[in-house]
Design an enzyme around this catalytic site. Structure first.
Site, PDB file in Angstrom:
ATOM      1  N   CYS A  22       0.837  -1.204   0.000  1.00  0.00           N
ATOM      2  CA  CYS A  22       0.000   0.000   0.000  1.00  0.00           C
ATOM      3  C   CYS A  22       0.878   1.263   0.000  1.00  0.00           C
ATOM      4  O   CYS A  22       1.851   1.354   0.748  1.00  0.00           O
ATOM      5  CB  CYS A  22      -0.906  -0.001   1.228  1.00  0.00           C
ATOM      6  N   CYS A  27       0.312   4.847   6.958  1.00  0.00           N
ATOM      7  CA  CYS A  27      -0.314   4.706   8.284  1.00  0.00           C
ATOM      8  C   CYS A  27       0.694   4.016   9.220  1.00  0.00           C
ATOM      9  O   CYS A  27       1.089   2.865   8.959  1.00  0.00           O
ATOM     10  CB  CYS A  27      -1.597   3.904   8.184  1.00  0.00           C
ATOM     11  N   CYS A  73       0.519   0.299  10.352  1.00  0.00           N
ATOM     12  CA  CYS A  73       0.088  -0.730   9.402  1.00  0.00           C
ATOM     13  C   CYS A  73       1.236  -1.514   8.770  1.00  0.00           C
ATOM     14  O   CYS A  73       2.091  -0.950   8.090  1.00  0.00           O
ATOM     15  CB  CYS A  73      -0.752  -0.087   8.308  1.00  0.00           C
ATOM     16  N   CYS A 127     -16.445  -9.351   5.870  1.00  0.00           N
ATOM     17  CA  CYS A 127     -15.793  -8.092   5.513  1.00  0.00           C
ATOM     18  C   CYS A 127     -14.571  -8.393   4.644  1.00  0.00           C
ATOM     19  O   CYS A 127     -13.854  -9.362   4.895  1.00  0.00           O
ATOM     20  CB  CYS A 127     -15.334  -7.366   6.771  1.00  0.00           C
ATOM     21  N   CYS A 146     -19.318  -6.145   3.905  1.00  0.00           N
ATOM     22  CA  CYS A 146     -18.616  -4.903   4.233  1.00  0.00           C
ATOM     23  C   CYS A 146     -17.303  -4.921   3.469  1.00  0.00           C
ATOM     24  O   CYS A 146     -16.686  -5.981   3.333  1.00  0.00           O
ATOM     25  CB  CYS A 146     -18.341  -4.846   5.739  1.00  0.00           C
ATOM     26  N   CYS A 179     -19.172   2.017   8.554  1.00  0.00           N
ATOM     27  CA  CYS A 179     -18.406   1.380   9.624  1.00  0.00           C
ATOM     28  C   CYS A 179     -17.192   2.271   9.846  1.00  0.00           C
ATOM     29  O   CYS A 179     -16.366   2.425   8.942  1.00  0.00           O
ATOM     30  CB  CYS A 179     -17.988  -0.028   9.199  1.00  0.00           C
ATOM     31  N   ARG A 213     -17.741  -2.520  17.924  1.00  0.00           N
ATOM     32  CA  ARG A 213     -16.984  -3.725  17.590  1.00  0.00           C
ATOM     33  C   ARG A 213     -15.651  -3.756  18.334  1.00  0.00           C
ATOM     34  O   ARG A 213     -14.828  -2.842  18.188  1.00  0.00           O
ATOM     35  CB  ARG A 213     -16.741  -3.757  16.084  1.00  0.00           C
TER      36      ARG A 213
HETATM   37  S1  SF4 Z   1      -4.148   1.117   6.917  1.00  0.00           S
HETATM   38 FE1  SF4 Z   1      -2.539   0.062   5.744  1.00  0.00          FE
HETATM   39  S2  SF4 Z   1      -3.561  -0.755   3.979  1.00  0.00           S
HETATM   40 FE2  SF4 Z   1      -4.921   0.809   4.832  1.00  0.00          FE
HETATM   41  S3  SF4 Z   1      -4.401   2.707   3.796  1.00  0.00           S
HETATM   42 FE3  SF4 Z   1      -3.124   2.663   5.637  1.00  0.00          FE
HETATM   43  S4  SF4 Z   1      -1.192   1.686   4.967  1.00  0.00           S
HETATM   44 FE4  SF4 Z   1      -2.742   1.238   3.389  1.00  0.00          FE
END
Ligand code: SF4
Length: 329
Positions: A68, A72, A75, A112, A143, A203, A275
């Protein structure tokens, strides 16, 4: 704040059963209550809106893992961090439906699907729409979480019959910049508005234990609870620390502070599913029981939550049986 002052905080007999004008001061006041008073009040609200013996069982499948472009900080699927998660391709429709059938056989009522994208490309959206149609045909609630959406994309997903779209606010507006730099808080609110406008259930929740302060947990809940329509589903996640992510090594959040966050979410968004999401693998059964008492009424079952470990189904079923709780039909 006195308990009497909280009688307006979401009880059906109160002046405003579901409120959208929660102030930070009020939310702060809830967090500041003695723990037992807070949990007691949340349990009362929970009982007014739901059968407290029922817990919704959901399954979350990563339909496109890793690689990705977003950053984040929590993540393991971000391409910017070296976490050992390899980038995969979008799963095939058949493979997704096989997983959905297994989830249903295992007692799930909701399925989901998550894809590690900044936002979906139109050709991928066609494939996801086919997955939604297929999973719905099995009789499961659907979802998806695919990143940011344009209004037209939300409409297309609605056309496929999608029930819920997940897009978390993650934290308070103030702390957000410490966690993500590649998209703004407003981007997230815009996606949520597109989803809402398309008539898809929302959600939306967040993550605690990321090194945020109490004021950030207040800000996150106050933002969610003052949306024009509350998210129908509010996932509250405890950070799962993954080596290689910037948040690995963050000081752990006290379990009582996690339960408090669940309780305040329940009181301020009384009609929503709250949740108990990521972080259960390292959570004691006693803490999870407190979360259920404080109004959590949904969990994810299955050995993996996207890429991180989650309790196996048998373990969860044994825990629910011990507590006298049952899966929601
Ligand atoms: S949480 Fe992870 S998968 Fe989702 S947008 Fe952020 S970096 Fe990408």
């Amino acid at each position: 704040m006195s308990l009497a002052a909280l009688d307006l905080s979401g009880r059906p007999e109160g002046l405003a059963a579901v409120r959208h004008d929660w102030t930070r001061e009020e939310v702060r006041g809830l967090f500041a209550l003695p723990f037992t008073d807070l949990v007691f009040r949340a349990a009362e609200v929970h009982r007014a809106y739901f059968d407290p013996a029922e817990v919704q069982i959901s399954t979350l499948l990563s339909i496109k893992t890793g690689g990705c472009p977003e950053d984040c900080a929590y993540c393991p699927q971000s391409a910017k961090f070296d976490t050992g998660v390899d980038a995969g391709k979008l799963m095939s429709l058949d493979a997704v439906l096989t997983e959905a059938r297994a989830a249903k056989a295992g007692g799930a009522s909701r399925f989901c699907m998550g894809a590690a994208w900044r936002s979906p490309k139109d050709r991928d959206l066609d494939k996801v729409c086919a997955m939604v149609e297929g999973v719905k045909a099995l009789g499961l609630e659907t979802c998806v979480t695919l990143g940011m959406l344009e209004a037209a994309q939300a409409q297309r997903l609605k056309g496929s019959g999608l029930d819920y779209y997940n897009h978390n606010l993650d934290t308070s507006p103030e702390f957000y910049g410490e966690i993500i730099s590649t998209r703004t808080y407003q981007d997230r609110l815009d996606t949520l508005a597109h989803v809402r406008d398309a008539g898809i259930n929302v959600c939306c929740g967040g993550i605690v234990g990321m090194g945020e302060g109490i004021e950030d947990r207040v800000g996150m809940i106050a933002t969610l609870a003052s949306l024009p329509v509350h998210p129908e589903s509010v996932p509250i996640n405890m950070l799962v620390q993954v080596k290689g992510t910037p948040l690995s090594g963050t000081a752990k959040l006290d379990a009582f502070d996690f339960v408090r966050t669940i309780a305040v979410a329940r009181i301020t968004m009384p009609a929503s599913m709250v949740r108990l999401s990521a972080g259960r693998e390292d959570m004691s059964e006693e803490t999870q029981a407190l979360c259920f008492l404080a109004g959590a009424n949904s969990i994810f079952c299955g050995p993996k939550l996207l890429t991180t470990p989650n309790p196996a189904r048998d373990r969860d079923m044994a825990m629910l049986a011990k507590l006298g709780l049952r899966p929601m039909a």
